[in-house]
Design a protein around this motif. Structure first.
Motif, PDB file in Angstrom:
ATOM      1  N   ARG A 132      57.825  34.068  49.535  1.00 40.22           N
ATOM      2  CA  ARG A 132      56.870  35.115  49.199  1.00 40.22           C
ATOM      3  C   ARG A 132      57.566  36.339  48.583  1.00 40.22           C
ATOM      4  NH1 ARG A 132      54.255  31.215  50.371  1.00 40.22           N
ATOM      5  NH2 ARG A 132      52.459  31.097  51.763  1.00 40.22           N
ATOM      6  N   CYS A 138      57.072  37.594  42.882  1.00 35.57           N
ATOM      7  CA  CYS A 138      56.312  36.353  42.727  1.00 35.57           C
ATOM      8  C   CYS A 138      56.347  35.535  44.006  1.00 35.57           C
ATOM      9  CB  CYS A 138      56.894  35.504  41.589  1.00 35.57           C
ATOM     10  SG  CYS A 138      56.618  36.182  39.949  1.00 35.57           S
ATOM     11  N   ASP A 139      55.247  34.819  44.253  1.00 34.40           N
ATOM     12  CA  ASP A 139      55.206  33.790  45.284  1.00 34.40           C
ATOM     13  C   ASP A 139      55.600  32.471  44.622  1.00 34.40           C
ATOM     14  OD1 ASP A 139      54.273  35.694  47.058  1.00 34.40           O
ATOM     15  OD2 ASP A 139      52.178  35.165  46.746  1.00 34.40           O
ATOM     16  N   LEU A 140      56.564  31.762  45.210  1.00 41.06           N
ATOM     17  CA  LEU A 140      57.103  30.532  44.628  1.00 41.06           C
ATOM     18  C   LEU A 140      56.835  29.366  45.557  1.00 41.06           C
ATOM     19  CD1 LEU A 140      60.210  32.551  44.036  1.00 41.06           C
ATOM     20  CD2 LEU A 140      59.373  31.252  42.106  1.00 41.06           C
ATOM     21  N   TYR A 141      56.415  28.242  44.983  1.00 42.20           N
ATOM     22  CA  TYR A 141      56.104  27.031  45.750  1.00 42.20           C
ATOM     23  C   TYR A 141      56.855  25.862  45.119  1.00 42.20           C
ATOM     24  CZ  TYR A 141      52.261  30.094  47.102  1.00 42.20           C
ATOM     25  OH  TYR A 141      51.509  31.156  47.538  1.00 42.20           O
ATOM     26  N   TYR A 142      57.762  25.257  45.867  1.00 45.49           N
ATOM     27  CA  TYR A 142      58.585  24.166  45.360  1.00 45.49           C
ATOM     28  C   TYR A 142      58.167  22.846  45.999  1.00 45.49           C
ATOM     29  CZ  TYR A 142      61.659  27.796  43.526  1.00 45.49           C
ATOM     30  OH  TYR A 142      62.170  28.867  42.845  1.00 45.49           O
ATOM     31  N   CYS A 191      57.791  23.510  40.374  1.00 52.13           N
ATOM     32  CA  CYS A 191      57.633  24.869  40.891  1.00 52.13           C
ATOM     33  C   CYS A 191      56.341  25.471  40.351  1.00 52.13           C
ATOM     34  CB  CYS A 191      58.818  25.748  40.479  1.00 52.13           C
ATOM     35  SG  CYS A 191      58.650  27.485  40.962  1.00 52.13           S
ATOM     36  N   ALA A 228      63.103  31.291  38.050  1.00 47.06           N
ATOM     37  CA  ALA A 228      62.549  30.522  39.169  1.00 47.06           C
ATOM     38  C   ALA A 228      63.551  29.526  39.729  1.00 47.06           C
ATOM     39  CB  ALA A 228      61.281  29.785  38.724  1.00 47.06           C
ATOM     40  N   TYR A 259      52.844  29.483  32.422  1.00 43.84           N
ATOM     41  CA  TYR A 259      54.177  29.991  32.758  1.00 43.84           C
ATOM     42  C   TYR A 259      54.740  30.818  31.604  1.00 43.84           C
ATOM     43  CZ  TYR A 259      59.139  30.354  33.482  1.00 43.84           C
ATOM     44  OH  TYR A 259      60.407  30.864  33.598  1.00 43.84           O
ATOM     45  N   SER A 294      57.948  27.350  50.430  1.00 47.20           N
ATOM     46  CA  SER A 294      57.348  28.473  49.713  1.00 47.20           C
ATOM     47  C   SER A 294      58.094  29.742  50.078  1.00 47.20           C
ATOM     48  CB  SER A 294      55.856  28.608  50.062  1.00 47.20           C
ATOM     49  OG  SER A 294      55.687  28.853  51.452  1.00 47.20           O
ATOM     50  N   LEU A 345      54.389  29.144  40.493  1.00 45.77           N
ATOM     51  CA  LEU A 345      54.656  30.530  40.844  1.00 45.77           C
ATOM     52  C   LEU A 345      53.519  31.413  40.363  1.00 45.77           C
ATOM     53  CD1 LEU A 345      57.376  31.964  38.436  1.00 45.77           C
ATOM     54  CD2 LEU A 345      56.368  29.724  38.143  1.00 45.77           C
TER      55      LEU A 345
END
Length: 276
Positions: free
Chosen positions: A102, A119-123, A138, A82, A59, A100, A140
């Motif tokens: 996109r 960025c693609d973000l996934y929580y 998170c 983020a 990160y 998520s 990313l």
């Protein structure tokens, strides 16, 4: 066959951080930090409502700031992008929902200057032993699809009609974060005079309202404003709206940001096609 030597980095000294000695951590925190520090993907953790931040070297590399050093463990003076890009998305995770998003443009540092990186973000919510959400992890990555392929819309004028104060607040904050002009009321009865005072493009309405329903509100609103676009939200999906005699878009609660963006993009295209 001899296995290659394994490089084991020294364990961080957590004692000066807000997390304290690792020996006193709850198991969930110990597990998620082990995953974060050993992951090659950029990850950062928000722990507790104190907003203690932990992040890995991947990160730090993605962020690009020379002042950022892993693993953190402190409350930052300014929230990382983020976490700050959309308050409603973060509250959705605190409520216990994985999600998520996109191609969201986040600020990163390149050559000493801030720049936007899609960025693609996934929580993922992190739960304690009692099942309560104690933190959010998170992950990313630079966007896997070009930002231009995500549907975007010009600013729309939207009236939100929602009797639940928390849901109304989150809907308004999300829509404003997407760049739209938003006004909100708590009932269908209040919506009718609001529609007369200020023209809007979209009636964003809960189907089940106390007193007059969202469907009845839509019928009356269309009598006076035939070009009004209808965006319903309902815990029953489109079961209560699929047979209505007018074009409607329905989102099932809880909906994700990407679903909302797609709905707004479809409505925006419909408004453009109907324009004289």
């Amino acid at each position: 066959m001899k296995l290659p030597d394994r490089v084991v980095p020294p364990a961080p000294d957590w004692s000066p951080t807000r997390l304290g000695e690792a020996a006193h951590w709850p198991p969930a925190l110990r597990l998620v930090i082990d995953i974060l520090l050993n992951s090659p993907a950029p990850m950062l953790l928000m722990w507790s409502r104190e907003q203690i931040m932990v992040y890995n070297e991947a990160y730090v590399s993605l962020n690009g700031s020379t002042s950022l050093q892993a693993p953190g463990g402190k409350v930052p003076p300014v929230l990382p992008p983020a976490w700050s890009w959309n308050a409603a998305a973060i509250e959705h995770a605190w409520a216990g929902h994985s999600a998520s998003y996109r191609a969201q443009p986040l600020s990163v540092w390149r050559k000493g200057m801030p720049t936007q990186l899609p960025c693609d973000l996934y929580y993922t919510p992190v739960r304690d032993a009692a099942g309560a959400v104690a933190g959010i992890l998170c992950m990313l990555m630079p966007a896997t699809v070009p930002a231009g392929s995500i549907a975007t819309t010009a600013p729309l004028r939207i009236l939100v009609v929602e009797d639940n104060a928390d849901a109304r607040y989150l809907a308004c904050e999300t829509l404003r974060a997407l760049g739209h002009h938003v006004h909100a009321v708590a009932s269908a009865e209040a919506a009718l005079p609001a529609l007369e005072q200020d023209p809007v493009d979209i009636l964003f309405c809960d189907v089940s309202l106390p007193g007059m329903s969202g469907v009845e509100l839509a019928r009356l609103a269309l009598d006076s404003h035939p070009g009004l676009q209808l965006l319903f939200v309902s815990g029953y999906g489109d079961a209560l709206t699929r047979h209505l005699p007018w074009p409607v878009t329905t989102l099932q609660k809880p909906y994700e940001l990407e679903q909302l963006q797609q709905a707004l993009s479809s409505i925006s295209r419909r408004l453009h096609d109907d324009a004289p």
